[in-house]
Design a protein around this motif. Sequence first.
Motif, PDB file in Angstrom:
ATOM      1  N   PHE A 259      -2.681  24.472 -16.362  1.00 24.56           N
ATOM      2  CA  PHE A 259      -1.917  24.855 -15.174  1.00 24.56           C
ATOM      3  C   PHE A 259      -2.711  24.673 -13.808  1.00 24.56           C
ATOM      4  O   PHE A 259      -2.521  23.922 -12.955  1.00 24.56           O
ATOM      5  CB  PHE A 259      -1.400  26.420 -15.211  1.00 24.56           C
ATOM      6  N   ALA A 260      -4.170  25.232 -14.052  1.00 29.49           N
ATOM      7  CA  ALA A 260      -4.962  24.864 -13.114  1.00 29.49           C
ATOM      8  C   ALA A 260      -5.373  23.579 -12.470  1.00 29.49           C
ATOM      9  O   ALA A 260      -5.167  23.353 -11.522  1.00 29.49           O
ATOM     10  CB  ALA A 260      -6.465  25.608 -13.505  1.00 29.49           C
ATOM     11  N   SER A 261      -5.305  22.584 -13.603  1.00 31.47           N
ATOM     12  CA  SER A 261      -5.470  21.148 -13.175  1.00 31.47           C
ATOM     13  C   SER A 261      -4.485  20.495 -12.550  1.00 31.47           C
ATOM     14  O   SER A 261      -4.295  19.807 -11.600  1.00 31.47           O
ATOM     15  CB  SER A 261      -6.087  20.478 -14.321  1.00 31.47           C
ATOM     16  N   THR A 262      -3.032  21.008 -13.046  1.00 31.25           N
ATOM     17  CA  THR A 262      -1.772  20.331 -12.543  1.00 31.25           C
ATOM     18  C   THR A 262      -1.685  20.859 -11.083  1.00 31.25           C
ATOM     19  O   THR A 262      -1.011  20.255 -10.209  1.00 31.25           O
ATOM     20  CB  THR A 262      -0.519  20.982 -13.445  1.00 31.25           C
ATOM     21  N   VAL A 263      -1.765  22.197 -10.939  1.00 31.72           N
ATOM     22  CA  VAL A 263      -1.538  22.689  -9.516  1.00 31.72           C
ATOM     23  C   VAL A 263      -2.780  22.648  -8.516  1.00 31.72           C
ATOM     24  O   VAL A 263      -2.363  23.047  -7.185  1.00 31.72           O
ATOM     25  CB  VAL A 263      -1.187  24.433  -9.717  1.00 31.72           C
ATOM     26  N   ARG A 264      -3.652  22.081  -9.063  1.00 30.54           N
ATOM     27  CA  ARG A 264      -5.005  22.002  -8.036  1.00 30.54           C
ATOM     28  C   ARG A 264      -4.763  21.346  -6.501  1.00 30.54           C
ATOM     29  O   ARG A 264      -5.180  21.784  -5.656  1.00 30.54           O
ATOM     30  CB  ARG A 264      -6.098  20.923  -8.633  1.00 30.54           C
ATOM     31  N   LEU A 265      -3.890  20.291  -6.650  1.00 32.45           N
ATOM     32  CA  LEU A 265      -3.623  19.642  -5.355  1.00 32.45           C
ATOM     33  C   LEU A 265      -2.738  20.430  -4.509  1.00 32.45           C
ATOM     34  O   LEU A 265      -2.714  20.047  -3.347  1.00 32.45           O
ATOM     35  CB  LEU A 265      -2.784  18.405  -5.738  1.00 32.45           C
ATOM     36  N   ALA A 266      -2.046  21.731  -4.997  1.00 30.00           N
ATOM     37  CA  ALA A 266      -1.337  22.488  -3.962  1.00 30.00           C
ATOM     38  C   ALA A 266      -2.272  23.250  -3.128  1.00 30.00           C
ATOM     39  O   ALA A 266      -1.836  23.991  -2.392  1.00 30.00           O
ATOM     40  CB  ALA A 266      -0.632  23.527  -4.746  1.00 30.00           C
ATOM     41  N   LYS A 267      -3.633  23.224  -3.274  1.00 32.64           N
ATOM     42  CA  LYS A 267      -4.720  23.698  -2.573  1.00 32.64           C
ATOM     43  C   LYS A 267      -5.084  22.847  -1.361  1.00 32.64           C
ATOM     44  O   LYS A 267      -5.776  23.207  -0.432  1.00 32.64           O
ATOM     45  CB  LYS A 267      -5.753  24.254  -3.201  1.00 32.64           C
TER      46      LYS A 267
ATOM     47  N   HIS B 193       0.741  -1.118   0.087  1.00 31.78           N
ATOM     48  CA  HIS B 193       0.028  -0.066   0.064  1.00 31.78           C
ATOM     49  C   HIS B 193       0.773   1.291  -0.090  1.00 31.78           C
ATOM     50  O   HIS B 193       0.696   2.177  -0.867  1.00 31.78           O
ATOM     51  CB  HIS B 193      -0.935  -0.070   1.326  1.00 31.78           C
ATOM     52  N   ASP B 194       1.862   1.292   0.990  1.00 31.81           N
ATOM     53  CA  ASP B 194       2.741   2.486   1.063  1.00 31.81           C
ATOM     54  C   ASP B 194       3.580   2.716  -0.046  1.00 31.81           C
ATOM     55  O   ASP B 194       3.777   3.866  -0.622  1.00 31.81           O
ATOM     56  CB  ASP B 194       3.667   2.491   2.143  1.00 31.81           C
ATOM     57  N   ARG B 195       4.166   1.716  -0.639  1.00 25.10           N
ATOM     58  CA  ARG B 195       4.997   1.705  -1.920  1.00 25.10           C
ATOM     59  C   ARG B 195       4.198   2.264  -2.986  1.00 25.10           C
ATOM     60  O   ARG B 195       4.451   3.300  -3.650  1.00 25.10           O
ATOM     61  CB  ARG B 195       5.478   0.365  -2.132  1.00 25.10           C
ATOM     62  N   HIS B 196       2.918   1.969  -3.200  1.00 25.02           N
ATOM     63  CA  HIS B 196       2.004   2.191  -4.529  1.00 25.02           C
ATOM     64  C   HIS B 196       1.802   3.784  -4.329  1.00 25.02           C
ATOM     65  O   HIS B 196       1.680   4.533  -5.223  1.00 25.02           O
ATOM     66  CB  HIS B 196       0.917   1.222  -4.578  1.00 25.02           C
ATOM     67  N   LEU B 197       1.283   4.096  -2.992  1.00 23.65           N
ATOM     68  CA  LEU B 197       0.639   5.475  -2.959  1.00 23.65           C
ATOM     69  C   LEU B 197       1.708   6.286  -2.901  1.00 23.65           C
ATOM     70  O   LEU B 197       1.342   7.635  -3.264  1.00 23.65           O
ATOM     71  CB  LEU B 197      -0.154   5.236  -1.351  1.00 23.65           C
ATOM     72  N   ALA B 198       2.993   5.910  -2.688  1.00 21.88           N
ATOM     73  CA  ALA B 198       3.937   6.822  -2.735  1.00 21.88           C
ATOM     74  C   ALA B 198       4.149   7.503  -4.449  1.00 21.88           C
ATOM     75  O   ALA B 198       4.525   8.721  -4.524  1.00 21.88           O
ATOM     76  CB  ALA B 198       5.245   6.392  -2.458  1.00 21.88           C
ATOM     77  N   PHE B 199       3.880   6.530  -5.242  1.00 25.34           N
ATOM     78  CA  PHE B 199       3.970   6.920  -6.681  1.00 25.34           C
ATOM     79  C   PHE B 199       2.832   7.553  -7.239  1.00 25.34           C
ATOM     80  O   PHE B 199       2.635   8.649  -7.627  1.00 25.34           O
ATOM     81  CB  PHE B 199       4.459   5.652  -7.452  1.00 25.34           C
ATOM     82  N   VAL B 200       1.452   6.976  -6.959  1.00 27.49           N
ATOM     83  CA  VAL B 200       0.083   7.506  -7.665  1.00 27.49           C
ATOM     84  C   VAL B 200      -0.540   8.583  -6.765  1.00 27.49           C
ATOM     85  O   VAL B 200      -1.576   9.234  -7.242  1.00 27.49           O
ATOM     86  CB  VAL B 200      -0.609   6.227  -7.772  1.00 27.49           C
ATOM     87  N   SER B 201      -0.153   8.665  -5.516  1.00 33.62           N
ATOM     88  CA  SER B 201      -0.753  10.021  -4.579  1.00 33.62           C
ATOM     89  C   SER B 201       0.333  10.812  -4.273  1.00 33.62           C
ATOM     90  O   SER B 201       0.099  12.201  -4.487  1.00 33.62           O
ATOM     91  CB  SER B 201      -1.706   9.537  -3.640  1.00 33.62           C
ATOM     92  N   HIS B 202       1.262  10.467  -3.379  1.00 36.24           N
ATOM     93  CA  HIS B 202       1.952  11.414  -2.719  1.00 36.24           C
ATOM     94  C   HIS B 202       2.839  12.194  -3.534  1.00 36.24           C
ATOM     95  O   HIS B 202       3.185  13.439  -3.311  1.00 36.24           O
ATOM     96  CB  HIS B 202       2.739  10.534  -1.546  1.00 36.24           C
ATOM     97  N   LEU B 203       3.393  11.427  -4.582  1.00 36.28           N
ATOM     98  CA  LEU B 203       4.327  12.090  -5.591  1.00 36.28           C
ATOM     99  C   LEU B 203       3.553  13.454  -6.304  1.00 36.28           C
ATOM    100  O   LEU B 203       4.144  14.332  -6.444  1.00 36.28           O
ATOM    101  CB  LEU B 203       4.936  11.069  -6.440  1.00 36.28           C
ATOM    102  N   SER B 204       2.216  13.004  -6.845  1.00 38.91           N
ATOM    103  CA  SER B 204       1.599  13.936  -7.352  1.00 38.91           C
ATOM    104  C   SER B 204       1.294  15.208  -6.533  1.00 38.91           C
ATOM    105  O   SER B 204       1.421  16.458  -7.220  1.00 38.91           O
ATOM    106  CB  SER B 204       0.098  13.226  -7.885  1.00 38.91           C
ATOM    107  N   HIS B 205       1.035  14.939  -5.220  1.00 41.88           N
ATOM    108  CA  HIS B 205       1.047  16.195  -4.251  1.00 41.88           C
ATOM    109  C   HIS B 205       2.243  16.989  -4.131  1.00 41.88           C
ATOM    110  O   HIS B 205       2.125  18.198  -4.451  1.00 41.88           O
ATOM    111  CB  HIS B 205       0.484  15.673  -3.001  1.00 41.88           C
ATOM    112  N   ILE B 206       3.430  16.375  -4.087  1.00 42.62           N
ATOM    113  CA  ILE B 206       4.517  17.167  -4.201  1.00 42.62           C
ATOM    114  C   ILE B 206       4.842  17.844  -5.500  1.00 42.62           C
ATOM    115  O   ILE B 206       5.337  18.975  -5.205  1.00 42.62           O
ATOM    116  CB  ILE B 206       5.862  16.065  -3.905  1.00 42.62           C
ATOM    117  N   THR B 207       4.567  17.188  -6.528  1.00 39.38           N
ATOM    118  CA  THR B 207       4.864  17.962  -7.863  1.00 39.38           C
ATOM    119  C   THR B 207       3.880  19.072  -7.979  1.00 39.38           C
ATOM    120  O   THR B 207       4.370  20.150  -8.405  1.00 39.38           O
ATOM    121  CB  THR B 207       4.221  16.688  -8.763  1.00 39.38           C
ATOM    122  N   SER B 208       2.604  19.212  -7.457  1.00 36.95           N
ATOM    123  CA  SER B 208       1.580  20.099  -7.551  1.00 36.95           C
ATOM    124  C   SER B 208       2.173  21.266  -6.708  1.00 36.95           C
ATOM    125  O   SER B 208       2.191  22.459  -7.238  1.00 36.95           O
ATOM    126  CB  SER B 208       0.414  19.569  -6.968  1.00 36.95           C
ATOM    127  N   PHE B 209       2.593  20.931  -5.370  1.00 35.13           N
ATOM    128  CA  PHE B 209       2.925  22.161  -4.655  1.00 35.13           C
ATOM    129  C   PHE B 209       4.225  22.816  -5.122  1.00 35.13           C
ATOM    130  O   PHE B 209       4.354  23.931  -5.132  1.00 35.13           O
ATOM    131  CB  PHE B 209       3.324  21.306  -3.324  1.00 35.13           C
TER     132      PHE B 209
END
Length: 282
Positions: free
Chosen positions: A213-221, A173-189
Amino acid sequence: MKKIHIVGLGLLGGSFGLGALSKFPELQVTGTDISEQNLKDALTLGIITEAKEKPDSDTDLVILATPADTLGALLKETLDQIGENTLVIDLGSTKAKLCREIADHPKRKQYLAGHPIAGTEYSGPKAAFADLLDRKVMIICDLEKTDLTLKEKAYELFDALNLKLRFMDPEEHDRHLAFVSHLSHITSFMLGKTVLQKMEDEKNIFDMAGSGFASTVRLAKSSPAMWAPILTENKENILASLDGYISNLTAMREKIANSDSEGIYQEFAEINKIRDILDLGK
């Protein structure tokens, strides 16, 4: 199922409360939150039927929906408090460390490790809504370690909320979430930070920000209070995902620096295959 208690009345905890009450109108939903304002809002919005610090002894389910770095101590404290017919479920985005910490607890069988793949970029009780969990995936870890009878209470709620269950071990779980969720939030921020830094010199940059831009940076909110602990709790997996991402960015920078238009095209065309994978998952 007659009683649920929710600790943490933000987006996820609040949506579980609203969703449960929409399916079981006679249900008693008590809850608490470290924020007095969140607690007041949860009562006003009908997320809970009563504010209560601790669950009643005959509570069926206790749902823990607090930041990842608080869950270890909170889970142990909650298990120590509950009666033998109560099941505790956490909704945390990291699982391996938590499952290790609780492995030898005498009431381990009264705990179900869960993670709903659901959310928005907004936070707090006012962001919660009853259908947030509808047709979303609920990941369950170490299912075999939870009491068979108590599992049925969780299944009753999950089924009513129309959650799709998936099962995996905590490390996977943690290994997969690092790639498909956690990394995307870091990228957005970090994209947000890069543009904010540019804005210091060029005030009109946001006038040119389109939907891409709006869709890519959305998670930074998203809530820093939620995401900062996730990144430290799942540090090793996230560092591995960041290493791969940085390597790919560096390679792309080289292609751009070398005006390698054909190389860029070929790489983008190869990556386009992700469209088919994502369409299959819908």
